[in-house]
Scaffold this motif. Sequence first.
Motif, PDB file in Angstrom:
ATOM      1  N   THR A 273       0.801  -1.229   0.000  1.00 17.65           N
ATOM      2  CA  THR A 273       0.000   0.000   0.000  1.00 17.65           C
ATOM      3  C   THR A 273       0.833   1.278   0.000  1.00 17.65           C
ATOM      4  OG1 THR A 273      -0.265  -0.497   2.359  1.00 17.65           O
ATOM      5  CG2 THR A 273      -2.149  -0.943   0.948  1.00 17.65           C
TER       6      THR A 273
ATOM      7  N   TRP B 286       0.870   9.406  -5.297  1.00 18.39           N
ATOM      8  CA  TRP B 286       1.618   9.781  -4.085  1.00 18.39           C
ATOM      9  C   TRP B 286       2.449  11.025  -4.306  1.00 18.39           C
ATOM     10  CZ3 TRP B 286       6.749   9.710  -5.100  1.00 18.39           C
ATOM     11  CH2 TRP B 286       7.286   8.720  -5.939  1.00 18.39           C
TER      12      TRP B 286
ATOM     13  N   ASN C 195      -2.572   9.706  -1.834  1.00 20.25           N
ATOM     14  CA  ASN C 195      -2.769   8.334  -1.329  1.00 20.25           C
ATOM     15  C   ASN C 195      -2.931   8.296   0.185  1.00 20.25           C
ATOM     16  OD1 ASN C 195      -0.073   9.136  -0.978  1.00 20.25           O
ATOM     17  ND2 ASN C 195       0.622   7.035  -0.841  1.00 20.25           N
TER      18      ASN C 195
END
Length: 543
Positions: free
Chosen positions: A388, A502, A507
């Motif tokens: 993740t 990101w 995110n």
Amino acid sequence: MTNRRPELKQNGSSPQRRFDVVIVGAGFAGLYMLHRLRGMGFKARVLEAGTGVGGTWYWNRYPGARCDVESVQYSYQFSDALQQEWEWSERYAAQPELLRYANHVADRFDLRRDIQLNTRVNAAMFDDASASWVIESSDGARVAAAFCIMATGCLSSPNLPAFKGIAAFEGDHYHTGCWPHEGVDFTGKRVAIIGTGSSAVQSIPIIAAQAKHLTVFQRTPNYAVPAHNAPLDPEFVRRIKASYPELRARARKTMTGIDFDYSDALAMETSPQERQREYETRWQRGGLSFLGAYRDLMVDEEANDTAAAFVRGKIREKVRDPELAEALSPKNTIGCKRLCIDIGYYETFNRSNVTLVDVSETPIEEITPRGVKVAGRQCEADAIVFATGFDAMTGALLKVDIRGRGGLALREKWSAGPTTYLGVAMAGFPNLFTVTGPGSPSVLTNMLPTIEQHVEWISDTIAHMRARGFDRIEASAAAEDEWVSHVGELASRTLRYTCSSWYLGANIPGKPRVFMPYIGGFPRYVEKCNEVAARGYEGFVLS
Ligand code: NA7
């Protein structure tokens, strides 16, 4: 709390040792920083949380972890002897080889005697009276230094989303960014992997080949271009080594600091047949240079879609089940999220022991003791891999309670997003430098040359101060504001805001959406840094 002066003596012991410079982190940035400063006669100390050196390549030991920049370029150039003697074995170096390289560098330059391992820095506080930093580690120990350099990396603070129920999961769970050193054997196991970014794209084919069953939870499909990884041909290596200066010089002139073929042509001025040929050639070559095919790919949606459509076509060719191919096909801007480089990723979904679960519409509900629950249905798993990602660029810096002048907290200063001057310094934080901080080209470029440029610029700055008798340097608020607007303005001219990457902080729930890296390219950035220095450190206040 914000402006309270840190109580240096009350909350912990007085600093036990004093250095000219304390460097936080023993990755590629910290190692070279130490080597360079020591060579200039400074007393420097590296504090590192891990039990070894190597940073990213120390922590990211997941199956298939590999650099997406070719090894002969993702390597230091400060020492010709080093680049001549080191032998890379593959086109793209895998994590164990990169870690061996970091260790080799530490030994070769006798760095270990000034590196303190197992030391996680918790706080760093500027003491105005002595113009120095007090750096505190998690065991309460304190050291002081005239300068503090954060070499904490851009992708080093793992993001574990707050899924309900993780603690009650009865199997084992792992995050790709802090993988067990002893490795993990998934043989005979039912494995769930959450995420389909680079780490997942690299690890999925390997885990699938080992596990009894692999279920992939995908929120956003990703574009991946083949790596065509292979052992390096000794003749190729000989040629590279014989012409390293030329290779490095060519690389320094490109936007990304990588020597590959960037075309100046425009996709929208090229015929569809010619475009197809160009994409095919680059696809066959493999790697990140796919996006160098046309210079309008990251600024013009129509142009971008020609490259995206080409990759979607390749996915349809690779994945036998058309519905599955469709589910694996990204619809967003190619290159908006970082392009992945793969080794058999899409093909892995043809395996009978791999299942894709789309969680774009119905998010993961919870982790149950026996697996992962989505839309009321439980997928049983013996192990869960969280691929993740990271709280990128700011995460590692904000984990440390950094307090500048007058007790100003970095967390407070950056509450609306990170602000820096050149990605290396901040107003309100004298004598603090960041290597590849937000506002620097960093993650949009080849990290190794970028790190070297920062290290050299920062150490030259410190040497300049010593030579002129200055003991304090601070970015001015005006220079910082101007740089931040420039970074934002350049990014706004591109397609970089069209996805939840990101790079934008998108995110991480609640993180301000700011495009963090400098998108103007490596040469332009280096020129700016050199100009700033040549003009007597324009935009900084020295005293
Ligand atoms: P990335 O690229 O940030 O990928 C993380 C993945 O995890 C991505 O597919 C995310 O989906 C997914 N994710 C994150 N949170 C969730 C939740 N809550 N539910 C489902 N899926 C989730 O990290 P990597 O480690 O793969 O790569 C980072 C960089 O390292 C890479 O770019 C290279 O530079 C090297 P999303 O896309 O956010 O929908």
